[in-house]
Write a protein that holds these residues in place. Sequence first.
Motif, PDB file in Angstrom:
ATOM      1  N   GLY A 213       0.403  -1.131  -0.258  1.00  0.00           N
ATOM      2  CA  GLY A 213       0.114   0.069   0.494  1.00  0.00           C
ATOM      3  C   GLY A 213       0.418   0.825   0.223  1.00  0.00           C
ATOM      4  O   GLY A 213       0.372   2.814   0.442  1.00  0.00           O
ATOM      5  N   ILE A 214       2.634   1.271  -0.249  1.00  0.00           N
ATOM      6  CA  ILE A 214       2.913   2.043  -0.342  1.00  0.00           C
ATOM      7  C   ILE A 214       3.416   2.253  -1.521  1.00  0.00           C
ATOM      8  O   ILE A 214       3.569   1.476  -2.656  1.00  0.00           O
ATOM      9  N   PRO A 215       3.816   3.873  -2.679  1.00  0.00           N
ATOM     10  CA  PRO A 215       4.313   4.035  -3.461  1.00  0.00           C
ATOM     11  C   PRO A 215       5.819   3.943  -3.460  1.00  0.00           C
ATOM     12  O   PRO A 215       7.128   4.349  -2.521  1.00  0.00           O
ATOM     13  N   VAL A 216       5.987   3.178  -4.682  1.00  0.00           N
ATOM     14  CA  VAL A 216       7.196   2.551  -4.569  1.00  0.00           C
ATOM     15  C   VAL A 216       8.489   4.143  -5.750  1.00  0.00           C
ATOM     16  O   VAL A 216      10.103   3.356  -5.642  1.00  0.00           O
ATOM     17  N   ARG A 217       7.804   4.539  -6.712  1.00  0.00           N
ATOM     18  CA  ARG A 217       8.157   5.184  -7.184  1.00  0.00           C
ATOM     19  C   ARG A 217       7.171   6.360  -8.107  1.00  0.00           C
ATOM     20  O   ARG A 217       6.063   5.888  -8.292  1.00  0.00           O
ATOM     21  N   TYR A 218       7.574   7.218  -8.576  1.00  0.00           N
ATOM     22  CA  TYR A 218       7.210   8.304  -9.351  1.00  0.00           C
ATOM     23  C   TYR A 218       7.790   8.907  -9.884  1.00  0.00           C
ATOM     24  O   TYR A 218       8.730   9.423 -10.199  1.00  0.00           O
ATOM     25  N   ASP A 219       7.310  10.072 -11.593  1.00  0.00           N
ATOM     26  CA  ASP A 219       8.047  10.308 -12.379  1.00  0.00           C
ATOM     27  C   ASP A 219       7.120  11.711 -12.396  1.00  0.00           C
ATOM     28  O   ASP A 219       6.183  12.093 -12.454  1.00  0.00           O
ATOM     29  N   VAL A 220       8.311  12.348 -12.719  1.00  0.00           N
ATOM     30  CA  VAL A 220       7.360  13.704 -13.574  1.00  0.00           C
ATOM     31  C   VAL A 220       7.864  13.613 -14.535  1.00  0.00           C
ATOM     32  O   VAL A 220       8.956  14.033 -15.403  1.00  0.00           O
ATOM     33  N   TYR A 221       6.727  14.594 -15.725  1.00  0.00           N
ATOM     34  CA  TYR A 221       6.398  14.911 -16.613  1.00  0.00           C
ATOM     35  C   TYR A 221       5.822  16.505 -16.880  1.00  0.00           C
ATOM     36  O   TYR A 221       5.063  17.227 -16.317  1.00  0.00           O
ATOM     37  N   PRO A 222       6.514  17.416 -17.895  1.00  0.00           N
ATOM     38  CA  PRO A 222       6.036  18.655 -18.730  1.00  0.00           C
ATOM     39  C   PRO A 222       3.655  17.838 -18.400  1.00  0.00           C
ATOM     40  O   PRO A 222       3.683  16.992 -18.700  1.00  0.00           O
ATOM     41  N   GLY A 223       3.197  19.019 -18.338  1.00  0.00           N
ATOM     42  CA  GLY A 223       1.272  19.129 -18.428  1.00  0.00           C
ATOM     43  C   GLY A 223       1.195  17.893 -19.693  1.00  0.00           C
ATOM     44  O   GLY A 223       0.226  18.071 -19.863  1.00  0.00           O
ATOM     45  N   SER A 224       1.709  18.477 -20.970  1.00  0.00           N
ATOM     46  CA  SER A 224       1.297  17.997 -22.311  1.00  0.00           C
ATOM     47  C   SER A 224       1.562  17.250 -22.977  1.00  0.00           C
ATOM     48  O   SER A 224       1.074  16.287 -23.480  1.00  0.00           O
ATOM     49  N   ILE A 225       2.914  16.188 -22.071  1.00  0.00           N
ATOM     50  CA  ILE A 225       3.122  14.791 -22.209  1.00  0.00           C
ATOM     51  C   ILE A 225       1.519  13.769 -21.844  1.00  0.00           C
ATOM     52  O   ILE A 225       1.339  13.834 -20.704  1.00  0.00           O
ATOM     53  N   ALA A 226       1.569  12.809 -23.102  1.00  0.00           N
ATOM     54  CA  ALA A 226       0.670  11.565 -23.213  1.00  0.00           C
ATOM     55  C   ALA A 226       0.201  10.849 -21.621  1.00  0.00           C
ATOM     56  O   ALA A 226       1.954  10.731 -21.755  1.00  0.00           O
ATOM     57  N   ASP A 227      -0.237  10.269 -21.616  1.00  0.00           N
ATOM     58  CA  ASP A 227      -0.186   9.858 -20.368  1.00  0.00           C
ATOM     59  C   ASP A 227       0.390   8.201 -20.576  1.00  0.00           C
ATOM     60  O   ASP A 227       0.941   7.412 -20.124  1.00  0.00           O
ATOM     61  N   ILE A 228       0.219   7.562 -22.148  1.00  0.00           N
ATOM     62  CA  ILE A 228       0.533   7.061 -22.961  1.00  0.00           C
ATOM     63  C   ILE A 228       2.324   6.497 -22.822  1.00  0.00           C
ATOM     64  O   ILE A 228       3.017   5.818 -22.632  1.00  0.00           O
ATOM     65  N   SER A 229       2.728   7.732 -23.222  1.00  0.00           N
ATOM     66  CA  SER A 229       4.128   8.047 -23.262  1.00  0.00           C
ATOM     67  C   SER A 229       4.538   8.021 -21.539  1.00  0.00           C
ATOM     68  O   SER A 229       6.271   7.188 -21.521  1.00  0.00           O
ATOM     69  N   THR A 230       4.360   8.361 -21.118  1.00  0.00           N
ATOM     70  CA  THR A 230       4.416   8.392 -19.109  1.00  0.00           C
ATOM     71  C   THR A 230       4.598   6.928 -19.145  1.00  0.00           C
ATOM     72  O   THR A 230       5.246   6.588 -18.443  1.00  0.00           O
ATOM     73  N   LEU A 231       3.769   6.136 -19.217  1.00  0.00           N
ATOM     74  CA  LEU A 231       3.854   4.901 -18.985  1.00  0.00           C
ATOM     75  C   LEU A 231       5.174   4.217 -19.840  1.00  0.00           C
ATOM     76  O   LEU A 231       5.679   3.120 -18.711  1.00  0.00           O
ATOM     77  N   LYS A 232       5.148   3.944 -21.161  1.00  0.00           N
ATOM     78  CA  LYS A 232       6.340   4.197 -21.554  1.00  0.00           C
ATOM     79  C   LYS A 232       8.173   3.779 -20.917  1.00  0.00           C
ATOM     80  O   LYS A 232       8.024   3.397 -20.917  1.00  0.00           O
ATOM     81  N   ASN A 233       7.834   5.097 -20.747  1.00  0.00           N
ATOM     82  CA  ASN A 233       9.202   5.516 -19.664  1.00  0.00           C
ATOM     83  C   ASN A 233       8.639   4.920 -18.039  1.00  0.00           C
ATOM     84  O   ASN A 233      10.392   4.524 -17.799  1.00  0.00           O
TER      85      ASN A 233
END
Length: 530
Positions: A213-233
């Motif tokens: 139940g705890i987060p193990v990582r996070y990533d920050v992206y510019p607001g216009s980046i599509a969700d699918i691109s963040t998933l790949k990264n």
Amino acid sequence: MKSTIRIKKINGKEYWYEDTPYYDKEKKQIRHKSKYLGKNIDGQPVKVRSDEMIPARLSVSSAPKAAYFHGNLLPLQNITPELSIQATLEEFLTEIETDTLLSLVYNRILRPTAMSNIQSWYEGSSLWINNNKLPLSGQRISELLSNIGQSNIPEEFMERFAAQIEPNATLLYDITSLSSSSKLLECLEYGYNRDNDGLPQINLSLVVDKDKGIPVRYDVYPGSIADISTLKNTIIRLKDAGSQQFRLVMDRGFFSQTTLAELIDEKIPFIIPATIQLTSVKELMSKAQTRVKQAEYLQKHEKGPIFAMPVTLEHQFDLDDRPRILKVNGYCFYDPKREQDERDSFYQQLFDALEKLKGCRPQNWRKPETVVQGVAKKYVRYLNWKFVDGQFEVSIKQKAVTQRLNRMGRFILFYSGEMDWLSCLTMYRQRDAVEKCFLRMKNDLETLPLNARREDSVKGYLFMVFIALIIRMRLQMILKVTGLAKQYSVEKLLLELEKIKLFELSQGEIMKSEVSKKNREILEALNLCA
């Protein structure tokens, strides 16, 4: 069970305690009772006097000159070493920098405030007794967060943290928006805003261990980046950090032919709900909507009926100018109770939109289509309308409504690997853990609005919030495991423990306030010593 004698160091002083283990029949686990033996003097327990407890009434000469909140820090300070957070931070930061960052973390959990107020908050806590030299001015805090944001510390911390806690094979993934009105942050961009506040944003993705139940990582992206691109990264970074065997559970916002192809090519097990944007999915749903009600697919789930029918999606499309066929297994679910709830809600909101539009008398300069969109919103697709003599004539599109009703209570979950219907549904519904993380982060930790003026400060700030979120979510899980969650929310428990205070007497001695029965029960359940 045999007792053991040990020394505990509290506020720089050593005390002898007798620790006696016993079996708790109700909780079915080994618990411990601690008995105070005395102060450590020359290696021996000596009861000089009861200076560990402050009397209910103090004489004028012994009246405290300062009081510090203490009890609410105890569970947080216990979780920090349990998850090796402090030890991991000290691999990259100095001792002073680590203590400063953890002070910001504790403040974010207990009483979020502006960075310029941290010094005042710190001086009122028992942290001040052990270390009153921390650089906690607003400027020094900003410098620390900026330095962290410029460095690779967040990424290295997440790699080591994941190695320490050994995340479960099921990881929950989602993304949210963090908005700001700042004109100085270049990373802010307009995009799909989940808070609907009309502000530019950054996107923050979060990976949560389902069982812990705890987060193990996070990533920050510019607001216009599509969700699918963040998933790949995120997939690339999880693998780079050594995570090879894991299953991703995602929301429908990530569903697309590109996402499915990516996950299948990378051989990553997944669970993801379908949307009807793909024609092949729409056809599959249309074929299944009647068949799924057949008795052979009837199951019982959480004391109610549910239908679960195996389905297979075969979708043909072009990927990089080459024809590609996707073949994905899934389950089509039909929930009668959910259908009725969705139907009632839909009819009520459609009726409200219809009535509001009929009664609307817009000013002459306003475009009718803009008014309709503003009033009916997502229900526009179910309405026919005309603007005649300054008012709207409105009727319902029966075919569109019927199509919507036919999908109610039905949904498809696609998956890879071997999964039965119950495991698939249960894992997906447990993904609310990541939604709770976002909720806690935005509300309880008061992450918004982002007020930093520099991008590196924002990155350092979000790293601090990430650590605070780990500790808070871990505390929430502990309350659930110990049974305290039946009586206390995290906020209520911390408020109750705040009553335990330390007092500094005029002679410089430190005394502790009396511990109430309620607080003793909490401390015993958490296996803590005040």
